[in-house]
Design an enzyme around this catalytic site. Structure first.
Site, mmCIF file in Angstrom:
data_model
loop_
_atom_site.group_PDB
_atom_site.id
_atom_site.type_symbol
_atom_site.label_atom_id
_atom_site.label_comp_id
_atom_site.label_asym_id
_atom_site.label_seq_id
_atom_site.Cartn_x
_atom_site.Cartn_y
_atom_site.Cartn_z
ATOM 1 N N SER A 182 -13.346 -30.230 -25.610
ATOM 2 C CA SER A 182 -11.976 -30.531 -26.073
ATOM 3 C C SER A 182 -10.968 -30.671 -24.942
ATOM 4 O O SER A 182 -9.845 -31.118 -25.189
ATOM 5 C CB SER A 182 -11.496 -29.448 -27.026
ATOM 6 N N LYS A 202 -9.303 -33.977 -24.561
ATOM 7 C CA LYS A 202 -8.312 -34.506 -25.519
ATOM 8 C C LYS A 202 -6.952 -34.846 -24.903
ATOM 9 O O LYS A 202 -6.391 -35.900 -25.205
ATOM 10 C CB LYS A 202 -8.182 -33.538 -26.702
ATOM 11 N N TYR A 243 -16.173 -40.734 -28.703
ATOM 12 C CA TYR A 243 -15.649 -39.355 -28.736
ATOM 13 C C TYR A 243 -16.746 -38.362 -28.336
ATOM 14 O O TYR A 243 -16.501 -37.458 -27.521
ATOM 15 C CB TYR A 243 -15.099 -39.036 -30.136
ATOM 16 N N TYR A 264 -5.884 -24.271 -29.813
ATOM 17 C CA TYR A 264 -6.285 -24.130 -31.224
ATOM 18 C C TYR A 264 -5.264 -23.273 -31.966
ATOM 19 O O TYR A 264 -4.081 -23.316 -31.648
ATOM 20 C CB TYR A 264 -7.702 -23.541 -31.342
HETATM 21 N N1 GLN Z 1 -17.288 -31.863 -29.090
HETATM 22 C C1 GLN Z 1 -16.676 -30.750 -29.772
HETATM 23 C C2 GLN Z 1 -16.395 -31.094 -31.216
HETATM 24 O O1 GLN Z 1 -15.871 -32.126 -31.462
HETATM 25 C C3 GLN Z 1 -15.412 -30.350 -29.060
HETATM 26 C C4 GLN Z 1 -14.754 -29.185 -29.716
HETATM 27 C C5 GLN Z 1 -14.007 -28.264 -28.805
HETATM 28 O O2 GLN Z 1 -14.206 -28.141 -27.602
HETATM 29 N N2 GLN Z 1 -13.173 -27.513 -29.442
HETATM 30 O O3 GLN Z 1 -16.691 -30.369 -32.121
#
Ligand code: GLN
Length: 320
Positions: A65, A68, A190, A242
């Protein structure tokens, strides 16, 4: 020569938290379950390119993530704020990163730091770059890290095989016209962007690139247009950790992003990029040791954006 104060500090924190034996390695992407719980690295890179690091800073792991904010920055730069915000909001969701929900009324994902929003952003890039989308993403990430990055093929395959929840999200977005009909192809990009391999050292340089207003402080390459840095950092500040983002803003007070592989990167605007790597995660999906190290670094160096007691004293005196 006497050891630099910052180097001593990160070595102290590394020693202190190495024995913290809490948290679980992510296993929902089966390949991530193979991570070593003892791996632990801390790296700081100043906006003028000085590097302080200790522990496992050269061990590769997937960016997950933490990709992102960078794809969001690319979308803002290439498509403009107005267009991007038609498809994704800037509100914290107060929910897990993989929750299947959209904002009522607009049907937009809450923000680009959770899966719904990140998949939408990647689909926007895909609508522009088509088959070359992943190459564009990899080139930009590599420029931010200052070296050519590659992907972990096993993690990518593992997530492709088991990423049913993300597939459901992509199709929900398709249903609401938030992604174009090549949703599957965008989802594949992605999965690949999440599988890009970085080290703690790389991540700190990527964070320092943001702290240095988009210019990589080591290569001097202008990786992101200065005009999109504010967008990236403000979303990281409110949504990057998060559903711990509120507590993080309160306790640490700098923009940050974590990933389920166990990385955390944080940006002290115009001063410093920081990264911690340690795979065991807390209940929110944030690196357990990563949180502790960043909380203590922020307190000891006066990094909190609204710190009135320390700002301008300890940290600036040491580094600038
Ligand atoms: N590739 C993971 C997902 O999409 C990334 C999630 C993360 O690092 N929170 O579930």
């Amino acid at each position: 020569m006497e050891k630099h104060e910052l180097q001593s500090l990160i070595e102290d924190l590394h020693g202190k938290y190495q024995s913290l034996d809490e948290g679980e390695v992510a296993t929902y992407i089966p390949e991530l379950g193979k991570a070593n719980v003892d791996d632990f690295g801390v790296c700081l890179v100043t906006s003028d390119g000085r590097i302080f690091e200790t522990g496992d800073c050269d061990r590769p792991f997937t960016i997950q993530s933490m990709s992102k904010p960078f794809t969001f920055g690319m979308a803002i730069e290439e498509l403009g704020q107005e267009k991007v915000l038609q498809y994704v909001g800037v509100e914290p969701s107060g929910d897990a990163f993989n929750s299947i929900e959209l904002q009522s009324g607009t049907n937009r994902p809450y923000n680009p730091m959770i899966n719904t929003g990140a998949i939408t952003v990647t689909a926007l890039l895909h609508a522009r770059h088509g088959d070359r989308t992943f190459d564009a993403v990899l080139a930009r990430f590599s420029a931010a890290a200052g070296r050519p990055l590659t992907i972990d093929e096993a993690v990518y395959q593992s997530e492709c095989r088991t990423g049913h929840r993300n597939r459901a999200i992509a199709h929900l977005l398709l249903n609401f016209d938030m992604v174009h009909q090549e949703a599957e192809a965008a989802l594949d990009v992605y999965f690949k962007q999440c599988s890009i391999l970085v080290t703690c050292h790389d991540l700190a340089i990527m964070a320092a690139t943001l702290s240095n207003m988009g210019r990589n402080p080591l290569t001097r390459h202008e990786v992101f247009d200065i005009r999109c840095i504010r967008d990236m950092l403000s979303i990281m500040f409110t949504c990057g950790m998060y559903d711990y983002s509120g507590q993080w803003a309160y306790r640490v007070g700098v923009p940050a992003k974590s990933g389920v592989s166990g990385g955390v990167m944080a940006v002290v605007n115009r001063q410093l990029g920081m990264a911690v790597y340690s795979p065991p995660l807390d209940m929110h999906g944030n690196s357990r040791r990563g949180i502790e190290v960043c909380v203590e670094l922020a307190a000891r160096l006066g990094l909190h954006a609204f710190d009135c007691l320390n700002f301008g004293s300890s940290f600036l005196k040491v580094v600038l």
